[in-house]
Scaffold this motif. Structure first.
Motif, PDB file in Angstrom:
ATOM      1  N   ASN A  67       0.722  -1.170  -0.100  1.00 56.02           N
ATOM      2  CA  ASN A  67      -0.031   0.071  -0.179  1.00 56.02           C
ATOM      3  C   ASN A  67       1.160   1.487   0.083  1.00 56.02           C
ATOM      4  OD1 ASN A  67      -2.746  -1.077   0.159  1.00 56.02           O
ATOM      5  ND2 ASN A  67      -1.575  -0.813   2.103  1.00 56.02           N
ATOM      6  N   LEU A  68       1.173   1.609  -1.123  1.00 58.66           N
ATOM      7  CA  LEU A  68       2.035   2.934  -1.334  1.00 58.66           C
ATOM      8  C   LEU A  68       1.837   3.297  -2.029  1.00 58.66           C
ATOM      9  CD1 LEU A  68       4.383   4.316  -0.596  1.00 58.66           C
ATOM     10  CD2 LEU A  68       6.096   2.910  -1.307  1.00 58.66           C
ATOM     11  N   GLY A  69       1.708   4.711  -2.560  1.00 59.34           N
ATOM     12  CA  GLY A  69       1.300   5.575  -4.005  1.00 59.34           C
ATOM     13  C   GLY A  69       0.047   4.814  -4.578  1.00 59.34           C
ATOM     14  N   PRO A  70       0.247   4.498  -5.884  1.00 55.23           N
ATOM     15  CA  PRO A  70      -1.108   4.614  -6.615  1.00 55.23           C
ATOM     16  C   PRO A  70      -0.874   2.647  -6.525  1.00 55.23           C
ATOM     17  CG  PRO A  70       1.278   3.805  -8.085  1.00 55.23           C
ATOM     18  CD  PRO A  70       1.556   4.699  -6.782  1.00 55.23           C
ATOM     19  N   PHE A  71      -0.151   2.227  -5.514  1.00 56.28           N
ATOM     20  CA  PHE A  71      -0.346   0.331  -5.462  1.00 56.28           C
ATOM     21  C   PHE A  71      -1.102   0.661  -4.446  1.00 56.28           C
ATOM     22  CE2 PHE A  71       3.211   1.208  -7.458  1.00 56.28           C
ATOM     23  CZ  PHE A  71       3.688  -0.050  -8.711  1.00 56.28           C
ATOM     24  N   SER A  72      -2.203  -0.663  -4.352  1.00 56.19           N
ATOM     25  CA  SER A  72      -3.251  -1.169  -3.108  1.00 56.19           C
ATOM     26  C   SER A  72      -4.058  -2.904  -3.268  1.00 56.19           C
ATOM     27  CB  SER A  72      -4.395   0.011  -2.894  1.00 56.19           C
ATOM     28  OG  SER A  72      -5.311  -0.734  -1.570  1.00 56.19           O
ATOM     29  N   GLY A  73      -2.400  -3.379  -2.441  1.00 59.92           N
ATOM     30  CA  GLY A  73      -3.201  -4.816  -2.464  1.00 59.92           C
ATOM     31  C   GLY A  73      -2.203  -5.431  -2.963  1.00 59.92           C
ATOM     32  N   ARG A  74      -2.566  -6.410  -3.444  1.00 58.29           N
ATOM     33  CA  ARG A  74      -0.983  -7.627  -4.278  1.00 58.29           C
ATOM     34  C   ARG A  74      -0.789  -6.804  -5.421  1.00 58.29           C
ATOM     35  NH1 ARG A  74      -2.151 -12.674  -2.823  1.00 58.29           N
ATOM     36  NH2 ARG A  74      -2.760 -11.687  -0.877  1.00 58.29           N
ATOM     37  N   ILE A  88       8.985 -11.066 -18.691  1.00 61.77           N
ATOM     38  CA  ILE A  88       7.387 -11.403 -19.245  1.00 61.77           C
ATOM     39  C   ILE A  88       7.741 -11.937 -20.643  1.00 61.77           C
ATOM     40  CG2 ILE A  88       4.902 -10.694 -19.685  1.00 61.77           C
ATOM     41  CD1 ILE A  88       5.858  -8.258 -17.527  1.00 61.77           C
ATOM     42  N   ILE A  89       7.201 -13.682 -20.705  1.00 56.09           N
ATOM     43  CA  ILE A  89       7.569 -13.592 -22.480  1.00 56.09           C
ATOM     44  C   ILE A  89       6.078 -13.901 -22.400  1.00 56.09           C
ATOM     45  CG2 ILE A  89       7.914 -15.816 -23.044  1.00 56.09           C
ATOM     46  CD1 ILE A  89       9.786 -16.464 -21.074  1.00 56.09           C
ATOM     47  N   PHE A  90       5.613 -13.810 -23.774  1.00 57.85           N
ATOM     48  CA  PHE A  90       4.164 -13.909 -24.531  1.00 57.85           C
ATOM     49  C   PHE A  90       3.789 -14.678 -25.077  1.00 57.85           C
ATOM     50  CE2 PHE A  90       5.919  -9.311 -23.711  1.00 57.85           C
ATOM     51  CZ  PHE A  90       4.152  -8.972 -22.692  1.00 57.85           C
ATOM     52  N   ALA A  91       3.162 -15.863 -24.860  1.00 57.41           N
ATOM     53  CA  ALA A  91       2.503 -16.905 -26.769  1.00 57.41           C
ATOM     54  C   ALA A  91       2.342 -16.632 -27.727  1.00 57.41           C
ATOM     55  CB  ALA A  91       1.570 -17.710 -26.198  1.00 57.41           C
ATOM     56  N   ASN A  92       2.315 -15.276 -28.079  1.00 61.42           N
ATOM     57  CA  ASN A  92       1.634 -14.775 -29.006  1.00 61.42           C
ATOM     58  C   ASN A  92       2.849 -13.076 -29.021  1.00 61.42           C
ATOM     59  OD1 ASN A  92       0.116 -16.932 -30.431  1.00 61.42           O
ATOM     60  ND2 ASN A  92      -1.283 -15.968 -29.017  1.00 61.42           N
ATOM     61  N   PRO A  93       2.599 -13.188 -30.297  1.00 57.84           N
ATOM     62  CA  PRO A  93       3.452 -11.159 -30.658  1.00 57.84           C
ATOM     63  C   PRO A  93       2.207 -10.211 -29.883  1.00 57.84           C
ATOM     64  CG  PRO A  93       5.009 -12.500 -32.124  1.00 57.84           C
ATOM     65  CD  PRO A  93       3.338 -13.990 -31.409  1.00 57.84           C
ATOM     66  N   VAL A  94       3.151  -9.357 -29.364  1.00 55.78           N
ATOM     67  CA  VAL A  94       2.752  -8.359 -29.133  1.00 55.78           C
ATOM     68  C   VAL A  94       2.590  -7.154 -29.592  1.00 55.78           C
ATOM     69  CG1 VAL A  94       1.405  -8.889 -27.155  1.00 55.78           C
ATOM     70  CG2 VAL A  94       3.460  -7.838 -26.365  1.00 55.78           C
ATOM     71  N   GLY A  95       2.368  -5.854 -29.832  1.00 58.22           N
ATOM     72  CA  GLY A  95       2.284  -4.872 -30.464  1.00 58.22           C
ATOM     73  C   GLY A  95       2.809  -3.392 -29.476  1.00 58.22           C
ATOM     74  N   LYS A  96       2.205  -3.666 -28.291  1.00 57.04           N
ATOM     75  CA  LYS A  96       2.604  -2.585 -26.942  1.00 57.04           C
ATOM     76  C   LYS A  96       2.133  -3.607 -25.307  1.00 57.04           C
ATOM     77  CE  LYS A  96      -0.270  -0.950 -28.828  1.00 57.04           C
ATOM     78  NZ  LYS A  96      -1.682  -0.266 -29.571  1.00 57.04           N
ATOM     79  N   VAL A  97       3.125  -3.242 -24.490  1.00 54.99           N
ATOM     80  CA  VAL A  97       2.748  -3.006 -22.820  1.00 54.99           C
ATOM     81  C   VAL A  97       3.376  -3.185 -22.388  1.00 54.99           C
ATOM     82  CG1 VAL A  97       5.149  -4.817 -23.983  1.00 54.99           C
ATOM     83  CG2 VAL A  97       3.610  -5.486 -21.762  1.00 54.99           C
ATOM     84  N   CYS A  98       2.437  -2.655 -21.331  1.00 50.11           N
ATOM     85  CA  CYS A  98       3.586  -1.687 -20.491  1.00 50.11           C
ATOM     86  C   CYS A  98       3.033  -2.163 -19.581  1.00 50.11           C
ATOM     87  CB  CYS A  98       2.569  -0.091 -20.477  1.00 50.11           C
ATOM     88  SG  CYS A  98       1.063   0.018 -19.976  1.00 50.11           S
ATOM     89  N   PHE A  99       3.351  -1.217 -18.022  1.00 50.46           N
ATOM     90  CA  PHE A  99       2.786  -1.578 -17.052  1.00 50.46           C
ATOM     91  C   PHE A  99       2.717  -1.009 -16.028  1.00 50.46           C
ATOM     92  CE2 PHE A  99       6.791  -4.135 -17.170  1.00 50.46           C
ATOM     93  CZ  PHE A  99       8.085  -2.874 -15.838  1.00 50.46           C
ATOM     94  N   ASN A 100       2.276  -0.298 -14.601  1.00 48.55           N
ATOM     95  CA  ASN A 100       2.322   0.326 -13.255  1.00 48.55           C
ATOM     96  C   ASN A 100       3.777   0.265 -12.015  1.00 48.55           C
ATOM     97  OD1 ASN A 100       1.634   2.511 -12.478  1.00 48.55           O
ATOM     98  ND2 ASN A 100      -0.513   1.711 -11.026  1.00 48.55           N
ATOM     99  N   GLY A 136       8.998   9.845  -2.835  1.00 51.97           N
ATOM    100  CA  GLY A 136      10.295   9.858  -3.322  1.00 51.97           C
ATOM    101  C   GLY A 136      10.592   9.288  -3.930  1.00 51.97           C
ATOM    102  N   PHE A 137       9.740   8.409  -4.968  1.00 47.70           N
ATOM    103  CA  PHE A 137      10.022   7.456  -5.377  1.00 47.70           C
ATOM    104  C   PHE A 137       9.299   7.688  -6.719  1.00 47.70           C
ATOM    105  CE2 PHE A 137      10.441   4.822  -0.980  1.00 47.70           C
ATOM    106  CZ  PHE A 137      11.649   5.094  -1.587  1.00 47.70           C
ATOM    107  N   PRO A 138      10.380   7.336  -7.272  1.00 51.90           N
ATOM    108  CA  PRO A 138       9.302   7.369  -9.013  1.00 51.90           C
ATOM    109  C   PRO A 138       8.624   6.596  -8.725  1.00 51.90           C
ATOM    110  CG  PRO A 138      12.092   6.132  -9.249  1.00 51.90           C
ATOM    111  CD  PRO A 138      11.254   6.606  -8.192  1.00 51.90           C
ATOM    112  N   CYS A 139       7.437   6.333  -9.494  1.00 47.75           N
ATOM    113  CA  CYS A 139       6.085   5.286  -9.720  1.00 47.75           C
ATOM    114  C   CYS A 139       5.810   5.600 -11.645  1.00 47.75           C
ATOM    115  CB  CYS A 139       5.657   5.149  -8.541  1.00 47.75           C
ATOM    116  SG  CYS A 139       4.503   6.947  -8.134  1.00 47.75           S
ATOM    117  N   GLY A 140       4.767   5.588 -12.171  1.00 43.26           N
ATOM    118  CA  GLY A 140       3.880   5.480 -13.102  1.00 43.26           C
ATOM    119  C   GLY A 140       3.869   4.462 -13.889  1.00 43.26           C
ATOM    120  N   PHE A 141       3.980   4.122 -15.600  1.00 41.75           N
ATOM    121  CA  PHE A 141       3.059   3.537 -16.056  1.00 41.75           C
ATOM    122  C   PHE A 141       4.705   4.016 -17.103  1.00 41.75           C
ATOM    123  CE2 PHE A 141      -1.272   3.328 -14.715  1.00 41.75           C
ATOM    124  CZ  PHE A 141      -0.992   1.198 -14.787  1.00 41.75           C
ATOM    125  N   THR A 142       5.196   2.741 -17.473  1.00 41.79           N
ATOM    126  CA  THR A 142       6.223   2.590 -17.988  1.00 41.79           C
ATOM    127  C   THR A 142       6.021   1.219 -19.082  1.00 41.79           C
ATOM    128  OG1 THR A 142       8.612   2.699 -18.496  1.00 41.79           O
ATOM    129  CG2 THR A 142       7.371   1.047 -16.958  1.00 41.79           C
TER     130      THR A 142
END
Length: 202
Positions: A67-74, A88-100, A136-142
């Motif tokens: 529970n910190l910044g945008p995170f709440s839970g697992r 992260i390995i994809f079973a089929n090719p992807v064009g875009k990927v990001c995560f928080n 004080g720590f960097p966060c967001g979607f990358t």
């Protein structure tokens, strides 16, 4: 046209064309369509290490609560092992990927690979640039987008192998990243310039 002007025009045309022909670029949530897959870790068991998220398989970490910044839970994190690399390995090719994500005092490097294990692109950031801060720590979607939709694997690494990473809300999509209209304009302009120079030489 003078010899110097011709050289300048040719160099400019080549530069503009090659800029557009880049394979990939950084992305954020606005680049994803309604068909994108979003995965959260809320339904995973505590301490799970290898996670299957639809067509994606994650390794290199373990689940925990945060529970910190945008995170709440697992969330998924490096398991207190500072040398771990998220993969992260994809079973089929992807064009875009990001995560928080949130990082704790390190330079992070997100790299995408194609089926030949060639690097498609790398996005690197640190504590002072690229992303907003959370206590004080960097966060967001990358994330990374590929114009050819050829991404089959990504890694997220702490370049200096210290401290921790936490991620949630994995988003990926099979649709290729669409070049900006301006980039297409520059590419056409570059091609016209090259043709004009060839005609003048003829």
């Amino acid at each position: 046209m003078s010899h110097v002007s011709k050289q300048f025009a040719y160099a400019t045309a080549v530069f503009l064309a090659s800029t557009v022909l880049a394979h990939a670029a950084p992305v954020d949530l606005d680049d994803f369509g309604p068909g994108a897959t979003t995965y959260t870790f809320s339904g995973t068991s505590f301490g799970a290490q290898n996670i299957t998220a639809g067509d994606a398989t994650l390794s290199g970490g373990a689940t925990r609560n945060l529970n910190l910044g945008p995170f709440s839970g697992r969330v998924y994190y490096d398991g207190n092992n500072d040398n771990e690399v998220l993969e992260i390995i994809f079973a089929n090719p992807v064009g875009k990927v990001c995560f928080n994500y949130i990082s704790i005092n390190f330079v992070g490097s997100l790299t995408a690979y194609n089926a030949d294990d060639q690097v498609v692109d790398t996005v690197t950031h640190d504590n002072t640039t690229t992303l907003p801060g959370c206590f004080g720590f960097p966060c967001g979607f990358t994330g990374i987008g590929d114009y050819n939709a050829s991404i089959v694997r990504i890694t997220y690494d702490t370049v200096d192998n210290r401290n921790a990473w936490y991620i949630d809300n994995l988003v990926y999509e099979s649709t290729a990243l669409v070049p900006l209209p301006a980039a297409a304009f520059y590419m056409i302009g570059g091609m016209i310039g090259l043709l004009a120079l060839k005609r003048r030489k003829a």
